[in-house]
Design an enzyme around this catalytic site. Structure first.
Site, mmCIF file in Angstrom:
data_model
loop_
_atom_site.group_PDB
_atom_site.id
_atom_site.type_symbol
_atom_site.label_atom_id
_atom_site.label_comp_id
_atom_site.label_asym_id
_atom_site.label_seq_id
_atom_site.Cartn_x
_atom_site.Cartn_y
_atom_site.Cartn_z
ATOM 1 N N TYR A 1 46.762 40.902 38.469
ATOM 2 C CA TYR A 1 47.603 39.751 38.790
ATOM 3 C C TYR A 1 46.694 38.524 38.770
ATOM 4 O O TYR A 1 46.006 38.209 39.742
ATOM 5 C CB TYR A 1 48.261 39.940 40.158
ATOM 6 C CG TYR A 1 49.067 38.755 40.632
ATOM 7 C CD1 TYR A 1 49.824 37.992 39.748
ATOM 8 C CD2 TYR A 1 49.076 38.398 41.980
ATOM 9 C CE1 TYR A 1 50.551 36.906 40.187
ATOM 10 C CE2 TYR A 1 49.812 37.322 42.432
ATOM 11 C CZ TYR A 1 50.549 36.578 41.532
ATOM 12 O OH TYR A 1 51.275 35.492 41.975
ATOM 13 N N ASP B 1 50.414 40.613 35.150
ATOM 14 C CA ASP B 1 50.809 39.216 35.062
ATOM 15 C C ASP B 1 49.560 38.402 34.727
ATOM 16 O O ASP B 1 48.720 38.167 35.582
ATOM 17 C CB ASP B 1 51.417 38.768 36.396
ATOM 18 C CG ASP B 1 51.900 37.325 36.382
ATOM 19 O OD1 ASP B 1 51.660 36.628 35.373
ATOM 20 O OD2 ASP B 1 52.498 36.888 37.376
ATOM 21 N N HIS C 1 60.343 37.697 37.340
ATOM 22 C CA HIS C 1 59.751 38.411 36.205
ATOM 23 C C HIS C 1 60.592 39.635 35.867
ATOM 24 O O HIS C 1 61.143 40.292 36.758
ATOM 25 C CB HIS C 1 58.334 38.899 36.534
ATOM 26 C CG HIS C 1 57.343 37.824 36.771
ATOM 27 N ND1 HIS C 1 56.347 37.514 35.857
ATOM 28 C CD2 HIS C 1 57.159 36.979 37.829
ATOM 29 C CE1 HIS C 1 55.595 36.532 36.338
ATOM 30 N NE2 HIS C 1 56.068 36.196 37.533
#
Length: 264
Positions: free
Chosen positions: A109, A151, A255
């Site tokens: 992330y 991500d 998302h």
């Protein structure tokens, strides 16, 4: 003998707030491994019970209160767990593990980087670039066949955003970010699985802002989430898709989940 694995990456934007959505997704899609980002929960408060009830008994957690956090939830064994501090400040932004077949999975992330694309004016942007540089250094020395997903908070191509012209100076699509993402890709020869199956210039988004009243009609998306593999694993990926329907469920993450199937 072929070993098939369905692996999902999903920025869930609070796993406890969306536990019902996660359960629905697992029931409908039935992945072997689920890599979550932005779990926003301490490890001792992670809602592991639902996952175990569905057979996901292998869990690697790297959480913290309220912010960030990643987790890897699996039906298959996970070995040699790692947690890299590529942010260099203790934030919970990475977990990794090795599968029985020797393939490593890395779940990241990467920081969003704030609002201003200038290191001096915005320290968060500098932290994002430094995070990437640490990953570049790691990638250059990487020898294990690896799947890197999560991500990335960068949409590199014009077809990865709803308007290249309007977003070229907006954090996530600036040239400096595009350049650092390319440096990371080149450091190991990473293969972009999303664009392997959905070639540029086809539209490919994974994130839509909550600000749009009708996100699907507006379709102002960006491809912030990615699945990459080491060069020798690229042909092992046999399908890839963005589960856009999950973005339209009740109280969703901003998302959508990425679903990639491998045959080893």
């Amino acid at each position: 003998m072929t070993d098939s694995l369905k692996i999902v990456s999903w920025n869930i934007n609070s796993v406890r707030a969306r536990i019902d959505l996660v359960e629905r997704f697992l029931t409908e899609v039935s992945p072997d491994i689920l890599c979550l980002q932005e779990t926003k929960v301490r490890d001792d408060q992670f809602p592991e019970g639902m996952f175990r009830r569905l057979g996901y008994n292998h869990q690697i957690l790297c959480g913290q209160p309220m912010h960030h956090g990643v987790a890897m939830i699996s039906r298959v064994p996970l070995h040699e767990h790692t947690r890299h501090d590529w942010q260099d400040n203790g934030e919970a932004r990475h977990v990794g593990a090795i599968l029985n077949n020797g393939v490593r999975i890395e779940n990241v992330y990467i920081p969003a980087g704030g609002e201003i694309p200038d290191r001096d004016a915005n320290p968060k942007f500098g932290q994002k670039l430094d995070y990437y540089q640490r990953m570049i250094d790691w990638s250059a020395d990487l020898k294990t066949p690896t799947i890197l997903m999560g991500d990335f908070n960068i949409a590199p191509l014009e077809a990865d955003v709803w308007s290249h012209k309007k977003l070229i100076n907006v954090v996530s699509h600036t040239q400096i970010e595009i350049d650092v993402l390319k440096k990371l890709q080149d450091a190991h020869g990473w293969v972009d699985i999303g664009r392997k199956f959905i070639p540029d210039p086809e539209r490919l988004y994974t994130w839509w802002s909550y600000r749009a009243h009708d996100w699907r009609a507006a379709d102002k998306g960006r491809r912030l989430d990615h699945v990459w593999t080491s060069p020798e694993l690229a042909d092992k990926a046999v399908s890839h898709s963005v589960h856009e329907d999950s973005r339209g469920w009740t109280k969703p993450s901003d998302h959508a989940a990425l679903i990639t199937e491998f045959e080893f």
